[in-house]
Design an enzyme around this catalytic site. Structure first.
Site, PDB file in Angstrom:
ATOM      1  CG  ASP A   1      -3.053  17.250  18.744  1.00  0.00           C
ATOM      2  OD1 ASP A   1      -2.018  17.347  19.433  1.00  0.00           O
ATOM      3  OD2 ASP A   1      -3.373  16.204  18.133  1.00  0.00           O
TER       4      ASP A   1
ATOM      5  CG  ASP B   1       2.223  14.493  16.965  1.00  0.00           C
ATOM      6  OD1 ASP B   1       2.967  14.840  16.034  1.00  0.00           O
ATOM      7  OD2 ASP B   1       2.591  14.449  18.152  1.00  0.00           O
TER       8      ASP B   1
ATOM      9  N   GLY C   1      -2.173  11.262  21.834  1.00  0.00           N
ATOM     10  CA  GLY C   1      -2.291  12.401  22.747  1.00  0.00           C
ATOM     11  C   GLY C   1      -1.645  12.169  24.105  1.00  0.00           C
ATOM     12  CB  ILE C   2      -0.868   9.139  26.052  1.00  0.00           C
ATOM     13  CG1 ILE C   2      -2.368   8.835  26.011  1.00  0.00           C
ATOM     14  CG2 ILE C   2      -0.269   8.804  27.413  1.00  0.00           C
ATOM     15  CD1 ILE C   2      -3.226   9.596  26.996  1.00  0.00           C
TER      16      ILE C   2
ATOM     17  NE  ARG D   1       9.577  11.129  24.027  1.00  0.00           N
ATOM     18  CZ  ARG D   1      10.539  12.058  24.019  1.00  0.00           C
ATOM     19  NH1 ARG D   1      11.673  11.839  24.656  1.00  0.00           N
ATOM     20  NH2 ARG D   1      10.366  13.199  23.380  1.00  0.00           N
TER      21      ARG D   1
ATOM     22  CG  ASN E   1      10.397  14.833  19.038  1.00  0.00           C
ATOM     23  OD1 ASN E   1      11.597  15.067  18.973  1.00  0.00           O
ATOM     24  ND2 ASN E   1       9.911  13.770  19.666  1.00  0.00           N
TER      25      ASN E   1
HETATM   26  C1  BG6 Z   1       1.406  13.386  21.084  1.00  0.00           C
HETATM   27  C2  BG6 Z   1       1.169  12.123  20.315  1.00  0.00           C
HETATM   28  O1  BG6 Z   1       1.126  14.486  20.294  1.00  0.00           O
HETATM   29  O2  BG6 Z   1       2.764  13.464  21.531  1.00  0.00           O
HETATM   30  C3  BG6 Z   1       1.607  10.903  21.112  1.00  0.00           C
HETATM   31  O3  BG6 Z   1      -0.211  12.008  19.994  1.00  0.00           O
HETATM   32  C4  BG6 Z   1       3.048  11.077  21.580  1.00  0.00           C
HETATM   33  O4  BG6 Z   1       1.478   9.754  20.315  1.00  0.00           O
HETATM   34  C5  BG6 Z   1       3.165  12.377  22.357  1.00  0.00           C
HETATM   35  O5  BG6 Z   1       3.451   9.991  22.405  1.00  0.00           O
HETATM   36  C6  BG6 Z   1       4.580  12.650  22.890  1.00  0.00           C
HETATM   37  O6  BG6 Z   1       5.445  12.857  21.830  1.00  0.00           O
HETATM   38  P1  BG6 Z   1       7.025  12.955  21.983  1.00  0.00           P
HETATM   39  O7  BG6 Z   1       7.458  13.457  20.624  1.00  0.00           O
HETATM   40  O8  BG6 Z   1       7.319  13.938  23.070  1.00  0.00           O
HETATM   41  O9  BG6 Z   1       7.520  11.588  22.297  1.00  0.00           O
HETATM   42 MG    MG Z   2      -2.974  14.202  18.031  1.00  0.00          MG
END
Ligand code: BG6
Ligand code: MG
Length: 213
Positions: A10, A12, A47-48, A50, A119
């Site tokens: 993973d 983040d 992990g959830i 957006r 992202n």
């Molecule tokens: C996950 C994070 O990796 O990515 C979450 O743990 C986040 O907190 C999710 O909401 C979606 O990310 P993004 O950058 O697409 O908004």
């Molecule tokens: Mg994570």
């Protein structure tokens, strides 16, 4: 020798502390809607994806939101998040992350990235580690986020490795659940009291020891 053929990370909260930036951006958004937001609540969002995270936050709001309003709020959070990550560099790699990636590479295992963040490619680029991965899942191609196993199964398939030969690395409860339902070995990064489904939990990648799992 490792009994695994691939390690799927993973991003983040495992390789870099963007989990904190997600926290800051969600906190500002939640409070703009009159919703209380703290670290305990944030734990459920790790992990959830957006829109899933936004739904969990707005469930505590007194009012109902249209689809358009939700999309606008998700965009607002994402713009703030992108502002927060815009100055990231290799200095933002968490301790042990590069050593872990290099150890896996040196042992001849395949390396994947399974982040539901849209992202993720930007963050990898800012950290300067894109070329350390054999395959990075594009979150835009994933229909069901964590805890569904889809993203880890896709990474394994693209790496050409059977799920049971993969080690998944995660800091989120939903992420560990995703790894386990994919039929992989789960290495948790964080606290054993939180990541109860993980096979082994370590505090950070500084304690990563491939041969011992
Ligand atoms: C996950 C994070 O990796 O990515 C979450 O743990 C986040 O907190 C999710 O909401 C979606 O990310 P993004 O950058 O697409 O908004
Ligand atoms: Mg994570």
């Amino acid at each position: 020798m490792s009994r695994f053929k691939a390690v799927i990370f993973d991003l983040d909260g495992v390789i870099t502390d963007t989990a904190h930036y997600h926290y800051l951006a969600w906190k500002r958004l939640a409070e703009s809607q009159g919703v209380h937001f703290d670290h305990a609540f944030n734990e459920n969002l790790k992990g959830i994806d957006r829109m899933g995270s936004l739904d969990l936050i707005l469930a505590s709001s007194k009012r109902a939101y249209t689809r358009e309003e939700k999309l606008a709020l998700a965009d607002e959070k994402n713009l703030h998040y992108q502002e927060l990550i815009s100055t990231m560099s290799a200095a933002d790699l968490l301790p042990g992350a590069v050593r872990a990636l290099d150890t896996v590479r040196a042992r001849g295992l395949r390396i994947g990235l399974a982040s539901v963040s849209k992202n993720a490619f930007t963050v990898l680029g800012r950290l300067g580690i894109t070329d350390k991965f054999d395959y990075v899942v594009d979150a835009a191609t994933i229909a069901r986020g964590k805890p569904d196993p889809e993203i880890f199964l896709k990474a394994a398939r693209e790496l050409g490795v059977a799920p049971e030969d993969c080690l998944g690395v995660e800091d989120a409860v939903a992420g560990v659940a995703s790894i386990k339902s994919a039929g992989m070995f789960a290495l948790g990064i964080g606290h054993p009291f939180v990541l109860t489904q993980a096979d082994v939990v370590i505090t950070s990648l500084s304690d990563f020891n491939l041969e011992s799992y």
